[in-house]
Scaffold this active site. Structure first.
Site, short mmCIF file in Angstrom:
data_model
loop_
_atom_site.label_atom_id
_atom_site.label_comp_id
_atom_site.label_asym_id
_atom_site.label_seq_id
_atom_site.Cartn_x
_atom_site.Cartn_y
_atom_site.Cartn_z
N HIS A 1 -0.83 6.42 4.46
CA HIS A 1 -0.78 5.00 4.13
C HIS A 1 -0.24 4.20 5.31
O HIS A 1 0.61 4.67 6.05
CB HIS A 1 0.12 4.82 2.90
CG HIS A 1 0.15 3.43 2.39
ND1 HIS A 1 -0.99 2.72 2.13
CD2 HIS A 1 1.19 2.61 2.11
CE1 HIS A 1 -0.65 1.52 1.69
NE2 HIS A 1 0.66 1.43 1.68
N CYS B 1 -6.45 0.27 3.88
CA CYS B 1 -5.05 -0.01 4.20
C CYS B 1 -4.79 -0.29 5.67
O CYS B 1 -3.89 -1.06 5.99
CB CYS B 1 -4.11 1.06 3.65
SG CYS B 1 -4.45 2.72 4.18
#
Lengths: 331, 299
Positions: free
Chosen positions: A155, A81
């Site tokens: 994230h 990510c």
């Protein structure tokens, strides 16, 4: 077949070097500590922002029409990510010189849907190799274990102006979130409340946020300013009536020199930290312990450390006992 | 220097307070999906920090992937009602961290009981040494009587269920009197506490810096610094304070306590007969000292 991706540290030095090793020139990543207008102004020109947070479900509607005119990839690879968020900025900014590898990647994937784009990132050897080279050197597997449990919840997403709209690019969503119209000049003031609102959704106890700006490396601009001021000084020196202007120009030159030095220091710091991240420390640790042993410093240090362990244990036990008392009195 | 890769595939020797088979689940978009690996959840009080830990390990690789410290009343293990499956969640009060699991025990009838046991263990405070030992004994006793009950039932039913084939079958059966006897013996055993050392307390600038005045010491260390480091004593001191170095020594401390001691001693040619009664790190450091002393005697 795509290989595995390691977790990497969320750090401006790591991201700057990662972008450079992908073949992209003239980018500097800086950490943002506060969202005030002045702080953001100082970073300009900013290409995009990378935001790291503890993942929570978010129902904001996505703009599926926009995906045809921009680079949006769904995250198909675990641990990718950070790189995915970086690519979301780099590939949506036409003014960035991407370099051969990323230029080729952008061209090859331009007609793919978001899922296939995500798979293409996972299968790109160049991108994966650069990403994985930032794995902290670890002869002991424990680090990976710790990173796994963290990585399940943290994230990265990015914010970037694309075709006159402020876009939020989150690979876990079906498409980008459109936060409305913006210009190159005002997009940072528009993104500010979006991020503030996002942070406000969390309890006060949540402090694990990280915000980074992908900016244009200011060195080129500094060098241009340096050249101009040097020429100006040269002209003024030949004109005796412009003594005051000459002194002012000399002060300006010093300012620019200071900025160039601060910039050099920052890049040096990034380089030193990256070298430390990639270093295998085990031989140094053993050599240090041998030296302590040779000089009779090891035994007393062991004893002192054991004493500390004992004290820490007692303190923890007290805390536990207190926690228990509090919990039972409140329930 | 290369190190053996499988440092962590050492056999678990201690008995866990509670263990049961369960897999992890991961998030994909808004969905939570099962990770198909066979796993094991177990709870234990860590001998190092005496805090309660919640672990998940992969049963096929024996690798511990999750290790969470849980304070009493801080976390809750509960069934996810929205799911028809045997899905459970570990929620923390102090953070938004959530971990999902799916039960892999062959039968579902013990799920609720296991769930309750997890919460009981989390909320049970061990405030002093004596109660630690007592609770441990009680657990051991429970485990023994459980296996006694189990083996008795299995003998009675004489069935061969596929799901229970990998269960460890107890080889000994205990009578009630024997159990009582065992319990008395256990009650008299005091578990000795180890106060292990910590590399972070030892490789500090305060302890190392005075030695850096010796040029020979610096020369021995320079080859082990990262590339492009300036070769002066300041550079070594900077390294000792750097988060990357501190992270590495903590990782070594952890590895030594998790089964890497033996392989590392062998790798470095250290005397493996050193006692580990004061902890793995102390044993490792004493072995280094012994090797130095032996070398100096020879010369």
């Amino acid at each position: 077949m795509s290989g595995s991706w390691t977790t990497i540290e969320s750090d401006p030095g790591v991201f700057t070097q990662l972008i450079k090793e992908m073949g992209v020139e003239g980018i500097l990543v800086e950490e943002i500590y506060d969202l005030s207008e002045e702080s953001l102004e100082m970073l300009k020109p900013v290409y995009g922002l990378i935001f790291l947070f503890n993942w929570e479900k978010n129902e904001a509607p996505v703009d599926m029409e926009a995906i045809n005119n921009m680079f949006f990839a769904k995250q198909k690879v675990q641990n990718a990510c950070a790189t995915q968020a970086i690519l979301g900025i780099l590939l949506n900014r036409k003014e960035i010189k991407l370099g051969d590898e990323l230029e080729k990647f952008k061209e090859q994937t331009k007609d793919l849907d978001p899922t296939m784009k995500g798979i293409a990132i996972g299968e790109n050897d160049h991108i994966r190799k650069v990403h994985n080279s930032f794995k902290t050197q670890e002869p002991f597997e424990s680090d990976e274990r710790i990173a796994t449990s963290k990585d399940d919840v943290f994230h990265f997403i990015s914010y970037v102006p694309v075709n006159g709209s402020l876009m939020e690019i989150d690979g876990l969503k079906e498409g980008p979130v459109n936060h409305g119209e913006c210009t190159e000049e005002n997009w940072l003031s528009k993104v500010k409340p979006v991020i503030e609102k996002r942070i406000a959704q969390y309890q006060n106890s949540e402090i694990r946020f990280n915000l980074m700006a992908v900016t244009k490396d200011p060195l080129e601009e500094y060098q241009k300013e340096m050249k101009e001021i040097s020429q100006k000084i040269h002209t003024l020196e030949n004109d005796e009536s412009k003594v005051i202007e000459l002194e002012e120009a000399k002060l300006q030159k010093q300012d620019i020199l200071d900025k160039i030095h601060a910039h050099e220091d920052k890049l040096n710091r990034y380089a030193v930290e990256n070298a430390r991240r990639r270093h295998n420390w085990f031989p140094l640790i053993i050599e240090l312990l041998n030296i302590l042993a040779k000089n009779g410093k090891l035994e007393p240090a062991i004893a002192a450390s054991q004493e500390k362990t004992k004290k820490r244990r007692e303190a923890k036990r007290k805390n536990l006992a207190n926690a228990n008392t509090n919990a039972s009195s409140s329930s | 220097m290369s190190l053996p890769i499988n440092l962590f595939n050492t056999q678990q020797t201690s008995r866990h307070l509670l263990e049961f088979r369960a897999g992890k689940m991961f998030r994909e978009g808004n969905l939570v999906k099962p990770d198909t690996r066979k796993g094991l959840i177990y709870l234990n009080q860590s001998p190092e920090d005496s805090l309660m830990h919640f672990y998940w390990k992969d049963r096929s690789t024996n690798k511990v992937e999750d290790d969470l410290i849980i304070f009493p009343f801080e976390a809750e293990f509960s069934k996810v009602k929205q799911s028809n499956g045997r899905v459970y969640i570990l929620k923390f009060q102090s953070s938004s961290q959530k971990l999902f699991f799916w039960m892999q025990e062959p039968k579902a009838d013990k799920d609720e009981e296991l769930c309750k046991k997890v919460n009981d263990i989390i909320n049970n405070v061990h405030s002093d040494d004596k109660s630690d030992v007592m609770d441990y004994n009680q657990e051991l006793l429970n485990a023994l009587s459980e296996s006694y009950q189990q083996s008795k039932e299995e003998a009675d039913n004489n069935d061969n269920e596929a799901g229970s084939s990998d269960k460890k079958k107890p080889t000994t059966q205990f009578s009630k009197d024997q159990l009582k006897e065992i319990s008395e013996i256990l009650a008299n055993i005091q578990v000795p506490e180890t106060n292990d050392a910590n590399l972070q307390d030892i490789l500090t600038p305060e302890i190392v810096s005075p030695l850096l005045k010796d040029r020979e010491v610096c020369n021995a260390l320079f080859p082990h610094l990262p590339d492009n480091s300036p070769l002066d004593s300041q550079s070594i001191e900077d390294v000792l304070r750097s988060p990357q170095f501190i992270h590495s020594i903590n990782s070594l401390t952890y590895a030594l306590r998790s089964g890497a001691l033996g392989p590392l001693m062998a790798e470095l040619g250290l005397d493996s007969s050193i006692s580990t009664s004061d902890g793995a790190v102390v044993a490792f450091l004493r072995a280094i000292q012994k090797k130095q002393d032996d070398t100096m005697d020879e010369s």
